[in-house]
Design a protein around this motif. Structure first.
Motif, PDB file in Angstrom:
ATOM      1  N   PRO A  99       0.831  -1.213   0.000  1.00  0.00           N
ATOM      2  CA  PRO A  99       0.000   0.000   0.000  1.00  0.00           C
ATOM      3  C   PRO A  99       0.863   1.260   0.000  1.00  0.00           C
ATOM      4  O   PRO A  99       2.008   1.227   0.443  1.00  0.00           O
ATOM      5  CB  PRO A  99      -0.776  -0.119   1.310  1.00  0.00           C
ATOM      6  N   THR A 100       0.310   2.360  -0.466  1.00  0.00           N
ATOM      7  CA  THR A 100       1.089   3.609  -0.544  1.00  0.00           C
ATOM      8  C   THR A 100       0.841   4.486   0.677  1.00  0.00           C
ATOM      9  O   THR A 100      -0.108   4.292   1.448  1.00  0.00           O
ATOM     10  CB  THR A 100       0.716   4.399  -1.811  1.00  0.00           C
ATOM     11  N   TYR A 101       1.730   5.457   0.793  1.00  0.00           N
ATOM     12  CA  TYR A 101       1.794   6.304   1.978  1.00  0.00           C
ATOM     13  C   TYR A 101       0.465   6.964   2.381  1.00  0.00           C
ATOM     14  O   TYR A 101      -0.013   6.795   3.499  1.00  0.00           O
ATOM     15  CB  TYR A 101       2.888   7.366   1.752  1.00  0.00           C
ATOM     16  N   ASN A 102      -0.122   7.720   1.455  1.00  0.00           N
ATOM     17  CA  ASN A 102      -1.339   8.456   1.838  1.00  0.00           C
ATOM     18  C   ASN A 102      -2.494   7.532   2.189  1.00  0.00           C
ATOM     19  O   ASN A 102      -3.356   7.870   2.996  1.00  0.00           O
ATOM     20  CB  ASN A 102      -1.764   9.410   0.717  1.00  0.00           C
ATOM     21  N   PHE A 103      -2.489   6.372   1.586  1.00  0.00           N
ATOM     22  CA  PHE A 103      -3.547   5.410   1.896  1.00  0.00           C
ATOM     23  C   PHE A 103      -3.400   4.900   3.337  1.00  0.00           C
ATOM     24  O   PHE A 103      -4.345   4.946   4.122  1.00  0.00           O
ATOM     25  CB  PHE A 103      -3.487   4.250   0.896  1.00  0.00           C
ATOM     26  N   VAL A 104      -2.204   4.443   3.682  1.00  0.00           N
ATOM     27  CA  VAL A 104      -2.054   3.833   5.012  1.00  0.00           C
ATOM     28  C   VAL A 104      -2.214   4.849   6.143  1.00  0.00           C
ATOM     29  O   VAL A 104      -2.722   4.523   7.214  1.00  0.00           O
ATOM     30  CB  VAL A 104      -0.716   3.054   5.154  1.00  0.00           C
ATOM     31  N   VAL A 105      -1.810   6.082   5.888  1.00  0.00           N
ATOM     32  CA  VAL A 105      -1.969   7.110   6.929  1.00  0.00           C
ATOM     33  C   VAL A 105      -3.454   7.281   7.258  1.00  0.00           C
ATOM     34  O   VAL A 105      -3.863   7.327   8.423  1.00  0.00           O
ATOM     35  CB  VAL A 105      -1.346   8.456   6.486  1.00  0.00           C
ATOM     36  N   ALA A 106      -4.255   7.348   6.184  1.00  0.00           N
ATOM     37  CA  ALA A 106      -5.696   7.538   6.397  1.00  0.00           C
ATOM     38  C   ALA A 106      -6.300   6.326   7.114  1.00  0.00           C
ATOM     39  O   ALA A 106      -7.084   6.481   8.065  1.00  0.00           O
ATOM     40  CB  ALA A 106      -6.388   7.767   5.057  1.00  0.00           C
TER      41      ALA A 106
ATOM     42  N   GLU B 275      -8.402   3.799  11.986  1.00  0.00           N
ATOM     43  CA  GLU B 275      -8.390   2.562  12.796  1.00  0.00           C
ATOM     44  C   GLU B 275      -7.959   2.817  14.239  1.00  0.00           C
ATOM     45  O   GLU B 275      -8.386   2.135  15.155  1.00  0.00           O
ATOM     46  CB  GLU B 275      -7.434   1.542  12.175  1.00  0.00           C
ATOM     47  N   MET B 276      -7.063   3.776  14.403  1.00  0.00           N
ATOM     48  CA  MET B 276      -6.539   4.049  15.748  1.00  0.00           C
ATOM     49  C   MET B 276      -7.377   5.081  16.489  1.00  0.00           C
ATOM     50  O   MET B 276      -7.026   5.505  17.590  1.00  0.00           O
ATOM     51  CB  MET B 276      -5.079   4.499  15.651  1.00  0.00           C
ATOM     52  N   GLY B 277      -8.439   5.522  15.857  1.00  0.00           N
ATOM     53  CA  GLY B 277      -9.354   6.462  16.525  1.00  0.00           C
ATOM     54  C   GLY B 277      -8.771   7.845  16.725  1.00  0.00           C
ATOM     55  O   GLY B 277      -9.142   8.559  17.669  1.00  0.00           O
ATOM     56  N   VAL B 278      -7.837   8.215  15.840  1.00  0.00           N
ATOM     57  CA  VAL B 278      -7.199   9.530  15.983  1.00  0.00           C
ATOM     58  C   VAL B 278      -8.237  10.621  15.711  1.00  0.00           C
ATOM     59  O   VAL B 278      -8.911  10.613  14.680  1.00  0.00           O
ATOM     60  CB  VAL B 278      -6.000   9.647  15.009  1.00  0.00           C
ATOM     61  N   THR B 279      -8.348  11.558  16.655  1.00  0.00           N
ATOM     62  CA  THR B 279      -9.339  12.621  16.483  1.00  0.00           C
ATOM     63  C   THR B 279      -8.701  13.916  15.991  1.00  0.00           C
ATOM     64  O   THR B 279      -9.361  14.746  15.384  1.00  0.00           O
ATOM     65  CB  THR B 279     -10.064  12.923  17.812  1.00  0.00           C
ATOM     66  N   GLU B 280      -7.425  14.134  16.328  1.00  0.00           N
ATOM     67  CA  GLU B 280      -6.750  15.336  15.844  1.00  0.00           C
ATOM     68  C   GLU B 280      -5.362  14.978  15.329  1.00  0.00           C
ATOM     69  O   GLU B 280      -4.571  14.366  16.037  1.00  0.00           O
ATOM     70  CB  GLU B 280      -6.606  16.438  16.897  1.00  0.00           C
ATOM     71  N   VAL B 281      -5.133  15.407  14.103  1.00  0.00           N
ATOM     72  CA  VAL B 281      -3.848  15.159  13.458  1.00  0.00           C
ATOM     73  C   VAL B 281      -3.059  16.469  13.481  1.00  0.00           C
ATOM     74  O   VAL B 281      -3.454  17.436  12.839  1.00  0.00           O
ATOM     75  CB  VAL B 281      -4.063  14.691  12.005  1.00  0.00           C
TER      76      VAL B 281
END
Ligand code: GLU
Length: 463
Positions: free
Chosen positions: A178-185, A190-196
């Motif tokens: 998989p590519t970078y922008n895909f896995v970040v999203a 998946e990790m429930g990140v609310t603020e990046v």
């Protein structure tokens, strides 16, 4: 619950720009009783991920940050990414593209010739067959002529048209990775990140990540794109300016609280306050107050903060920190006098250790300029008188004050002025004409050692 993350690519060490975004993310999570995650983005660079994680952990430990839970490694999560890629394929939101590199190069060349922006032209978007012996990539179906809008917490409303900035970008390479922008999203969801909270060098990636979020029906996190740290000339920060491994700052003698204070203020402010304890940072930090413009690295300010924290550190703390610089003060009887004399003068712990050694170790040679300027012909006589007076002196000589009394008695008896003896004492103790107060340095070395050093200087003057 607020969940933030720090998501470094494994470059081998943690640099200060990274530490700053990690700090902002950490503070914001902790302030809100949330979670701060650490994710190593090692899909491309598998080789170094363990070392990089160790380096980050070491730096985090030094400054006192800690992630919640275990460290995530993207390289361990390939199955998750693959299942999402499959999902998008199944839902017809992504497709296999069989375009060869040659074809792609040709397309690029034509687009460049026609002064068009190079982009994939979607030729396999509706292709349903397969081409033998060609391993396809997977491309996402980017909506055509759609506005992608998000309200960045620092940059404000960002809005781009998909036709202008994006084509059907690749989400899986021909080897299936998989590519970078895909896995970040995927991970942030998946990790429930609310603020990046991340560097604004990622701002142009965000619309792509939003395409992935949308295709999968995920809620968007809040984005904060933090402006870069530049050098004082407004250029990209180089290693020479300070863009180095965080652990280098330890080696240079900075206290972690000084570095964190420096970094928190580099791009964020609270009124005109300059000095923040960790507790205050936690109380006051809010990413909405991060500056909109880039901030300039200011080495002087870091030194100033460091000396502030050195001045205000306890004896125990400084003794502990100075061990890193091979200075063990525990067995030194007058360590408190030494520390008090130097905490006002040393801007770094490294300098503190060097200056301490100058006092504690007998000088191996004498600074030539100082000798020439201060050790005139009459100095030998004065030094000998001083030695005799010191050798038979019966009163207490325990602290700086005792030495001050002793010197004034000596001067009175010999009818001398302080300037007649001060530099002789200084040169005998530290080898040069620069040191903290002579009363302090005499008290630190003590009567016997002082006798020894004066004798050595007399010998030197006699040859
Ligand atoms: N891995 C990226 C980097 O090290 C950060 C990605 C992100 O924070 O979204 O620059």
């Amino acid at each position: 619950m607020v969940v933030t993350r720090f998501a470094p690519s494994p470059t081998g060490y943690l640099h200060i720009g990274g530490l700053r975004t990690a700090l902002y993310s950490y503070l914001w999570a902790k302030k809100n009783n949330g979670k701060f995650l650490l994710r190593i983005e090692d899909t491309d660079l598998k080789r170094n991920s363990k070392e990089a994680a160790d380096a980050i952990e070491e730096a985090f430990k030094w400054v006192g940050l800690k992630q919640d839970g275990d460290i995530y490694y993207q390289s361990d999560r390939m199955d998750i990414y693959k299942s999402y890629i499959q999902k998008l394929l199944d839902e017809d939101k992504a497709y296999y593209c069989y375009m060869s590199k040659d074809e792609l190069d040709e397309l690029r060349a034509t687009q460049m010739k026609n002064k068009q922006r190079p982009r994939y032209d979607g030729r396999y978007r509706n292709f349903t067959g397969s081409i033998p012996d060609v391993k396809p990539v997977v491309r996402i179906k980017t909506p055509v002529n759609e506005i992608i809008k998000f309200d960045d917490g620092i940059k404000g409303m960002i809005s781009v048209n998909t036709d202008e900035v994006m084509d059907d970008f690749i989400i899986a390479r021909s080897d299936g990775s998989p590519t970078y922008n895909f896995v970040v999203a995927i991970d942030d969801h998946e990790m429930g990140v609310t603020e990046v909270i991340r560097g604004d060098d990622h701002l142009s990636n965000t619309p792509k990540q939003i395409i992935v979020y949308r295709a999968l029906g995920f809620d968007l996190p809040k984005f904060y794109h933090v402006p870069m740290i530049l050098n004082p000339n407004g250029k990209k920060l180089s290693k020479r300016d300070g863009a180095m491994d965080v652990m280098e700052y330890k080696k240079e003698g900075y206290l972690p609280e000084a570095l964190l204070n420096f970094l928190v203020r580099l791009g964020w402010s609270h009124k005109d306050q300059e000095i923040f304890s960790f507790k205050e940072m936690l109380e006051l930090f809010n990413p909405k107050d991060i500056n909109k413009s880039a901030s300039a690295y200011n080495a002087e300010k870091l030194l100033w903060l460091n000396s502030h924290f050195i001045k205000n550190s306890s004896y125990e703390r400084l003794i502990k920190e100075l061990k890193f610089f091979d200075l063990n003060l525990e067995s030194i009887e007058k360590k408190e006098i030494l520390i008090d004399a130097l905490r006002e003068r040393a801007k770094t712990l490294k300098e503190f250790a060097e200056k301490s050694r100058l006092i504690l170790d007998e000088p191996q040679d004498y600074n030539q300029k100082a000798v020439k300027k201060f050790l005139k012909a009459e100095a030998i006589g004065i030094a000998k008188d001083f030695l005799n007076y010191l050798t038979v002196y019966k009163e207490d000589l325990n602290n700086s004050n005792d030495y001050e009394i002793f010197i004034s008695k000596f001067l009175e008896e010999k009818n001398l002025k302080l300037k007649d003896i001060a530099q002789i004492i200084r040169i005998s103790i530290v080898g040069s004409a620069v040191s903290p107060s002579i009363y302090d340095i005499m008290a630190i070395v003590g009567q016997n050692e002082l006798i020894k050093r004066i004798k050595k200087l007399i010998k030197f003057m006699e040859v």
